[in-house]
Every structure is written in C-alpha cells, then in structure tokens.
Write a protein that holds these residues in place. Structure first.
Motif, PDB file in Angstrom:
ATOM      1  N   HIS A   1      25.488  36.267 -28.874  1.00  0.00           N
ATOM      2  CA  HIS A   1      25.935  37.219 -27.858  1.00  0.00           C
ATOM      3  C   HIS A   1      24.817  38.190 -27.463  1.00  0.00           C
ATOM      4  O   HIS A   1      24.824  38.709 -26.356  1.00  0.00           O
ATOM      5  CB  HIS A   1      27.205  37.973 -28.295  1.00  0.00           C
TER       6      HIS A   1
ATOM      7  N   ARG B   1      33.587  51.343 -35.039  1.00  0.00           N
ATOM      8  CA  ARG B   1      34.034  50.473 -33.955  1.00  0.00           C
ATOM      9  C   ARG B   1      33.443  50.920 -32.618  1.00  0.00           C
ATOM     10  O   ARG B   1      32.899  52.021 -32.507  1.00  0.00           O
ATOM     11  CB  ARG B   1      35.570  50.481 -33.872  1.00  0.00           C
ATOM     12  N   CYS B   2      33.591  50.077 -31.609  1.00  0.00           N
ATOM     13  CA  CYS B   2      33.116  50.391 -30.260  1.00  0.00           C
ATOM     14  C   CYS B   2      33.933  51.560 -29.691  1.00  0.00           C
ATOM     15  O   CYS B   2      35.173  51.522 -29.688  1.00  0.00           O
ATOM     16  CB  CYS B   2      33.258  49.163 -29.373  1.00  0.00           C
TER      17      CYS B   2
ATOM     18  N   GLN C   1      27.426  44.677 -35.139  1.00  0.00           N
ATOM     19  CA  GLN C   1      26.954  44.063 -33.898  1.00  0.00           C
ATOM     20  C   GLN C   1      26.508  42.618 -34.099  1.00  0.00           C
ATOM     21  O   GLN C   1      26.460  41.841 -33.143  1.00  0.00           O
ATOM     22  CB  GLN C   1      25.818  44.897 -33.302  1.00  0.00           C
TER      23      GLN C   1
ATOM     24  N   LEU D   1      28.277  40.465 -35.495  1.00  0.00           N
ATOM     25  CA  LEU D   1      29.475  39.656 -35.310  1.00  0.00           C
ATOM     26  C   LEU D   1      30.071  39.794 -33.915  1.00  0.00           C
ATOM     27  O   LEU D   1      30.634  38.830 -33.389  1.00  0.00           O
ATOM     28  CB  LEU D   1      30.538  40.050 -36.356  1.00  0.00           C
ATOM     29  N   PHE D   2      29.961  40.963 -33.293  1.00  0.00           N
ATOM     30  CA  PHE D   2      30.585  41.161 -31.978  1.00  0.00           C
ATOM     31  C   PHE D   2      30.065  42.457 -31.364  1.00  0.00           C
ATOM     32  O   PHE D   2      29.486  43.302 -32.057  1.00  0.00           O
ATOM     33  CB  PHE D   2      32.118  41.229 -32.106  1.00  0.00           C
TER      34      PHE D   2
ATOM     35  N   ASP E   1      32.361  43.706 -28.638  1.00  0.00           N
ATOM     36  CA  ASP E   1      33.654  44.232 -28.195  1.00  0.00           C
ATOM     37  C   ASP E   1      33.555  45.071 -26.926  1.00  0.00           C
ATOM     38  O   ASP E   1      34.211  46.123 -26.802  1.00  0.00           O
ATOM     39  CB  ASP E   1      34.312  45.064 -29.309  1.00  0.00           C
TER      40      ASP E   1
END
Length: 301
Positions: free
Chosen positions: A232, A262-263, A276, A278-279, A281
């Motif tokens: 990503h 979290r975001c 980050q 992993l994802f 979001d």
C-alpha cells in the motif's frame, strides 16, 4: 644672254624642302622609344619573376585557390572547407530520477543469526533530557552494509521530527562493548521471526515473518520490509526511505514506551505509532512523531 638665264646661274642649284627630313627623324625617335620600352618591359617581367621566387610567401601574389607556399617553395594542399563544429552535449550534473519505492533483486530469507556491530560513536540527537544510548547491528550474510544501515538509522532518529524533538530525551549511537540501553538490529525475515518470538511478539502474517518488532532492549527490523516496503505504500508512491524512517521511529517509539494508535481521520497524516506496515485506513503515510514541532498522535488502539 637673256637676263632670265643669267639670274638662274647666279642662284645655283635649287634647295630641297626640310619637311621630309623632320618626319624621318621623328619616326626614328619613336622607334627608339618603342625599342627601349620593350627592353624595359622584358627586364621588369624578369625582375618580378625573380622576386616571386625568392621573397617570403606573404609578399607573393595571391593564390585564388587558397594554396600557400610552405617550406622551400613547396605548394601545400589547400585548406579544407571549414565545417560547423558539432554542438557539444551538456555535461552538467545529471538530473536524479525519482526515489525508489522498493528495491529489486534477491536477498536471503534466513541468515546465520550472528551480527556485525557498527564501530565508532555517533552524534547526540536532541538538546535536552536524559541520554539514551543504542547500538546498531546487521546480520552477517544479509547482503547489507553496516555503514548504510547506520546512516539510515541516524538519519531517522536525528531528524527534527523524531523523538528527541520532545526535549525530554537525547539519543546517541555507541559501539559494541560500550554501555547501551537498547540495540537496533537489521535481520533476515527468518531470524527476525525467531528473535521477536523469543521476546513474546508474533510477526507472522499468513504463516511467514512479515513485520518488524520490538522486544525488551531490542528493536528488530525485518530485512524483507527494509528492502521491499509494503504494497500500500508502493501503490501510493511513497518512497522507500519514507517507509524506512517510519519503521525505525515506530519500533524505537515502542522501546520508549509508546503504544499503538489509530488514524485520526481520512486524509490526515498517520500517527507514527499507527501500524502503517499493515494498513493506512485512509490516512497518509507519515514517518514522524512530531509535526511542526508538536507531538502528533491519534486515538489509542
């Protein structure tokens, strides 16, 4: 005797007119002048030829074909017709290409489990707070230079956006054998999986060691992520160096006592303690715990 005869006898023979003599003398003078001029012309031509033979080339007659006298009167070949010089190719510093998103080429998935430690001591990052010392090590046989990894670590932790911006701690790299608080390792995926598992952290995704981790006193960076980043990030055109800055600051952040976040909102920078790898979001990749001099966080995970 008639008077007429007596008069003629006393006068004697009749005299000729002077005009024919004058004309003859004029013709002779003109002839002599022409002869003299002819002789002078011949002499002048001879002198000119002699001068052309013995005088230097610059005094000789012009050559309409461009030939010049050289040496002992030899005729040199005419100069070639001048041609336009080719336009030189600029030789300035080449324009650098875009930064890489990931590295190509093969690299080992497992290694020896032994490490080479960086020598020497780095500069202190930060202006205030207690000094935290760390070592840097690279797994032997990983195909990475210790000096290159050291430079990347010091760049990430010495940036104005890194942890020392808090003014509550300072960081400095020290050699092996010196007193230290923690060690930053670059390890193959197999070795990283074993080291993280020994510290109570599972980094496996779909059965293979995927992420990096922090165990007590150890920041363990996975070689696969170090070289390949994550999909990503690559799809978002995030440079590999940005991912490297992130993963070092993230795992060192755990060593300094910070948990996951979290975001905070779509389109906003991702907190450095967000996972980050992993994802994202909806957040934008961000490698720094401090933005514009202020601590940047998100909701606790």
């Amino acid at each position: 005797m008639p008077s007429s005869d007596f008069a003629a006898g006393r006068a004697g023979p009749a005299r000729r007119s002077p005009r024919p003599y004058r004309a003859a003398r004029a013709r002779r003078r003109r002839a002599r002048r022409r002869a003299t001029l002819a002789v002078l012309s011949v002499a002048a031509a001879g002198l000119l030829g002699l001068a052309a033979a013995i005088l230097p080339p610059r005094f000789g007659p012009a050559d309409p074909d461009g030939a010049r006298l050289s040496g002992a009167g030899a005729v040199a070949s005419p100069d070639p017709t001048p041609t336009a010089a080719p336009t030189p190719t600029p030789t300035g510093t080449p324009t650098p290409g875009p930064p890489p998103l990931r590295l190509t080429g093969s690299f080992p998935a497992t290694g020896s489990g032994s490490f080479a430690f960086a020598a020497g001591q780095g500069r202190v990052a930060g202006r205030a707070g207690p000094l935290r010392r760390y070592r840097v090590a690279v797994e032997k046989g990983a195909g990475e230079e210790v000096a290159g990894f050291v430079a990347a670590v010091e760049r990430a932790l010495g940036d104005p956006g890194s942890w020392p911006a808090s003014r509550r701690l300072r960081l400095q790299r020290v050699p092996d054998g010196a007193g230290h608080d923690f060690t930053i390792y670059l390890a193959t995926a197999g070795t990283a999986g074993e080291m993280c598992a020994a510290g109570g952290v599972n980094i496996r995704i779909d059965g293979r060691p995927y992420t990096s981790c922090r165990a007590t006193g150890k920041v363990i960076i996975n070689l696969e992520r170090w070289r390949r980043s994550v999909d990503h990030f690559v799809e978002a055109r995030v440079p590999l160096d940005t991912y490297r800055d992130y993963v070092i600051n993230h795992e060192v952040g755990h060593e300094l006592g910070n948990g996951h976040e979290r975001c905070p909102g779509r389109g906003r920078p991702a907190p450095v303690m967000m996972q980050q790898t992993l994802f994202l979001d909806g957040c934008v990749a961000n490698p720094w715990p401090y933005l514009d001099g202020r601590r940047y966080t998100g909701p606790a995970l």
